[in-house]
Design an enzyme around this catalytic site. Structure first.
Site, PDB file in Angstrom:
ATOM      1  N   HIS A  30     -11.749  34.253 -24.013  1.00 19.42           N
ATOM      2  CA  HIS A  30     -11.393  34.128 -25.374  1.00 19.42           C
ATOM      3  C   HIS A  30     -10.942  35.642 -25.755  1.00 19.42           C
ATOM      4  CE1 HIS A  30     -11.681  33.633 -29.770  1.00 19.42           C
ATOM      5  NE2 HIS A  30     -11.623  32.114 -29.430  1.00 19.42           N
ATOM      6  N   ASP A  71     -13.319  24.896 -26.332  1.00 17.28           N
ATOM      7  CA  ASP A  71     -12.730  23.861 -25.659  1.00 17.28           C
ATOM      8  C   ASP A  71     -13.347  23.341 -24.557  1.00 17.28           C
ATOM      9  OD1 ASP A  71     -10.606  23.729 -27.509  1.00 17.28           O
ATOM     10  OD2 ASP A  71      -9.557  25.336 -26.671  1.00 17.28           O
TER      11      ASP A  71
HETATM   12  N1  ACO Z   1      -9.937  31.922 -16.173  1.00 19.90           N
HETATM   13  C1  ACO Z   1      -9.647  32.970 -15.286  1.00 19.90           C
HETATM   14  N2  ACO Z   1      -9.586  34.196 -15.518  1.00 19.90           N
HETATM   15  C2  ACO Z   1      -9.185  34.451 -16.963  1.00 19.90           C
HETATM   16  C3  ACO Z   1      -9.453  33.802 -17.786  1.00 19.90           C
HETATM   17  C4  ACO Z   1      -9.659  32.352 -17.348  1.00 19.90           C
HETATM   18  N3  ACO Z   1      -9.887  31.104 -18.221  1.00 19.90           N
HETATM   19  N4  ACO Z   1      -9.061  33.857 -19.076  1.00 19.90           N
HETATM   20  C5  ACO Z   1      -8.917  35.193 -18.866  1.00 19.90           C
HETATM   21  N5  ACO Z   1      -8.903  35.845 -17.793  1.00 19.90           N
HETATM   22  C6  ACO Z   1      -8.833  37.068 -17.081  1.00 19.90           C
HETATM   23  C7  ACO Z   1      -7.684  37.325 -16.972  1.00 19.90           C
HETATM   24  O1  ACO Z   1      -6.899  36.757 -15.532  1.00 19.90           O
HETATM   25  C8  ACO Z   1      -7.407  38.757 -17.120  1.00 19.90           C
HETATM   26  O2  ACO Z   1      -7.722  39.406 -15.971  1.00 19.90           O
HETATM   27  P1  ACO Z   1      -7.186  40.684 -15.437  1.00 19.90           P
HETATM   28  O3  ACO Z   1      -7.716  41.876 -16.312  1.00 19.90           O
HETATM   29  O4  ACO Z   1      -7.933  41.136 -13.966  1.00 19.90           O
HETATM   30  O5  ACO Z   1      -5.688  40.820 -15.133  1.00 19.90           O
HETATM   31  C9  ACO Z   1      -8.557  39.025 -18.124  1.00 19.90           C
HETATM   32  O6  ACO Z   1      -9.386  38.110 -17.991  1.00 19.90           O
HETATM   33  C10 ACO Z   1      -7.884  39.262 -19.480  1.00 19.90           C
HETATM   34  O7  ACO Z   1      -7.105  38.043 -19.926  1.00 19.90           O
HETATM   35  P2  ACO Z   1      -6.018  37.657 -20.678  1.00 19.90           P
HETATM   36  O8  ACO Z   1      -5.374  36.586 -20.530  1.00 19.90           O
HETATM   37  O9  ACO Z   1      -5.492  38.973 -20.850  1.00 19.90           O
HETATM   38  O10 ACO Z   1      -6.914  37.560 -22.071  1.00 19.90           O
HETATM   39  P3  ACO Z   1      -6.477  37.044 -23.388  1.00 19.90           P
HETATM   40  O11 ACO Z   1      -7.392  37.726 -24.636  1.00 19.90           O
HETATM   41  O12 ACO Z   1      -4.907  37.551 -23.631  1.00 19.90           O
HETATM   42  O13 ACO Z   1      -6.166  35.604 -23.487  1.00 19.90           O
HETATM   43  C11 ACO Z   1      -6.924  33.388 -23.744  1.00 19.90           C
HETATM   44  C12 ACO Z   1      -7.395  34.819 -23.967  1.00 19.90           C
HETATM   45  C13 ACO Z   1      -5.532  32.808 -23.815  1.00 19.90           C
HETATM   46  C14 ACO Z   1      -7.963  32.537 -24.419  1.00 19.90           C
HETATM   47  C15 ACO Z   1      -7.562  33.155 -21.979  1.00 19.90           C
HETATM   48  O14 ACO Z   1      -8.781  33.653 -21.967  1.00 19.90           O
HETATM   49  C16 ACO Z   1      -6.979  32.119 -21.515  1.00 19.90           C
HETATM   50  O15 ACO Z   1      -5.864  31.857 -20.987  1.00 19.90           O
HETATM   51  N6  ACO Z   1      -8.013  31.110 -21.170  1.00 19.90           N
HETATM   52  C17 ACO Z   1      -7.766  29.514 -20.801  1.00 19.90           C
HETATM   53  C18 ACO Z   1      -7.217  28.518 -21.959  1.00 19.90           C
HETATM   54  C19 ACO Z   1      -8.236  28.383 -22.741  1.00 19.90           C
HETATM   55  O16 ACO Z   1      -9.327  28.110 -22.605  1.00 19.90           O
HETATM   56  N7  ACO Z   1      -7.687  28.509 -24.207  1.00 19.90           N
HETATM   57  C20 ACO Z   1      -8.525  28.251 -25.353  1.00 19.90           C
HETATM   58  C21 ACO Z   1      -9.049  29.468 -25.935  1.00 19.90           C
HETATM   59  S1  ACO Z   1     -10.236  28.723 -27.584  1.00 19.90           S
HETATM   60  C22 ACO Z   1      -8.907  28.471 -28.609  1.00 19.90           C
HETATM   61  O17 ACO Z   1      -7.837  28.840 -28.716  1.00 19.90           O
HETATM   62  C23 ACO Z   1      -9.375  27.589 -29.487  1.00 19.90           C
END
Ligand code: ACO
Length: 382
Positions: free
Chosen positions: A265, A319
């Site tokens: 998140h 979620d």
């Molecule tokens: N699985 C594995 N690694 C992850 C995940 C995940 N679900 N989420 C973040 N990371 C890692 C990324 O790979 C990144 O690693 P790095 O720094 O080594 O490259 C780091 O954590 C930061 O991730 P970002 O994608 O830059 O984080 P951001 O804040 O942009 O994204 C998001 C947040 C979109 C929610 C992301 O965690 C994600 O895509 N999660 C999966 C989809 C999901 O469950 N969405 C629902 C969110 S809750 C809502 O919207 C109601």
């Protein structure tokens, strides 16, 4: 250079950039705190109802008994949708996603209630009531049409949550199921300036009508990085299939930089407090209805992800467990994200109303990375 460009550097995804001032909700992502109008969400989940919470979010204070009764009665009165909207929905392809159907239908409300009087509190109240009342009916109607059936009319004797479940099956839900579903709506009602709320606010800032505001937020919520993740969590658990596959699945995702759905998140660096409550609700339903292999898989997945990615602050988000709760309530997967929208309409409208009082059109700037004074190359020379 303006003041804003001097103090702000470009941040992909606007991470950490305040885009508004708001007194609607508060989140502390490191302590795992979420409050609506200052009240801890855990309290509202235990003691309030979705409609009472929606009132709190939109009008800023808990309603007294009369105010809540009037609001609930008005919402009940406005649940039905015009037959012309139903006819329009019948023309949608049954194979289409319900979020696309909802976005189109929400926008279509603007055709029928087109008087835009944003300085009239009565217009605002009516728009709030109509959207909260009609969005569930539109979701349920498209679901029935997708199954090849006629929509089931709202049931006047059922309250908000029970009526939605009824419109999916034409059966009165069990009281515990209706209560749990109502808590799910409360948990999803608001979450500060998340992506769909921001989208609603950008649209609202042009002073367009509230139906366009909600339609734009629905379109934003539909994406798999936002509300769409709850559907993908169940697909992922099905793909994993067995407890023994959990560790290899997570290792494979990490190796290929693939996101594990329902984790991570932008704000929370600990387990999302809503995921904790949803997990308790899933547990309650399992106690009532018997075990579920996907719940056991989810627990193992949470353990492994915490072990591998906890250092990065990757924990279950809202979620992760919501899909498991909805599955136990017998709700089809394609409705998970529309249900998120049913709940979040309250938050979108609260931000719409708050912003109207101090509106300034959103118009950020950009960092231009292209050429200047480029030659126009004639067609024959390209
Ligand atoms: N699985 C594995 N690694 C992850 C995940 C995940 N679900 N989420 C973040 N990371 C890692 C990324 O790979 C990144 O690693 P790095 O720094 O080594 O490259 C780091 O954590 C930061 O991730 P970002 O994608 O830059 O984080 P951001 O804040 O942009 O994204 C998001 C947040 C979109 C929610 C992301 O965690 C994600 O895509 N999660 C999966 C989809 C999901 O469950 N969405 C629902 C969110 S809750 C809502 O919207 C109601």
């Amino acid at each position: 250079m303006t003041a804003a460009t001097k103090i702000c550097e470009y941040q992909p995804g606007l991470e950490g950039i305040p885009a508004t001032k708001s007194s609607i909700s508060y989140v502390d992502g490191t302590k795992g705190i979420i409050e609506y109008r200052g009240i801890p969400l855990e309290q509202l989940a235990k003691k309030s109802s979705f409609l009472e919470t929606a009132y709190l979010l939109i009008w800023g204070q808990l309603p007294n008994e009369t105010q809540l009764e009037e609001f609930a009665t008005e919402v009940r009165f406005h649940r039905r949708i015009k037959y012309r909207i139903r006819d329009m929905m019948k023309c949608f392809p049954e194979t289409g996603h319900p979020m696309d159907a909802l976005q189109t239908s929400a926008a279509a409300l603007g055709l029928f209630y087109s008087r835009r009087a944003l300085d009239d509190p009565e217009y605002i109240r009516k728009a709030v009531v109509r959207l909260i009342a009609k969005i569930p009916t539109m979701v349920a109607a498209f679901h029935q049409m997708h199954l090849g059936h006629d929509p089931i009319q709202p049931h006047d004797s059922l309250d908000y949550a029970a009526n939605f479940l009824y419109m999916l099956t034409e059966k009165r839900p069990h009281a515990l199921e209706a209560k749990i579903f109502d808590v799910c709506l409360t948990l999803h009602a608001e979450h500060t300036i998340n992506t769909s709320t921001f989208s609603a606010m950008v649209t609202a800032s042009t002073l367009t009508d509230p139906y366009a505001v909600v339609a734009s937020a629905v379109g934003t919520l539909a994406g798999p990085l936002h509300g769409g993740a709850n559907e993908e969590v169940l697909s992922m658990l099905e793909e994993i299939g067995l407890i023994d596959n959990v560790l290899p699945y997570v290792e494979e995702c990490i190796a290929h930089k693939k996101k594990i759905m329902g984790f991570g998140h932008r704000v929370y660096k600990v387990k999302d407090p809503r995921a904790k409550i949803l997990q308790e609700l899933a547990q309650q339903l399992l106690n009532e209805k018997g075990c579920d292999k996907y719940y056991d898989l989810a627990l193992e997945l949470e353990k492994v992800v915490e072990d591998k990615l906890g250092v990065k602050g990757i924990y279950p988000n809202v979620d992760f467990y919501s899909g498991l709760v909805y599955r136990k309530l017998g709700i089809p997967r394609k409705l998970f994200t529309p249900i998120f929208a049913i709940a979040r309409v309250a938050g979108w409208l609260a931000h719409w109303k708050e912003q109207l009082a101090v509106n300034r059109i959103f118009r950020p700037t950009q960092v231009y990375t292209g050429e200047h004074n480029a030659p126009y190359i004639p067609m024959a020379e390209r």
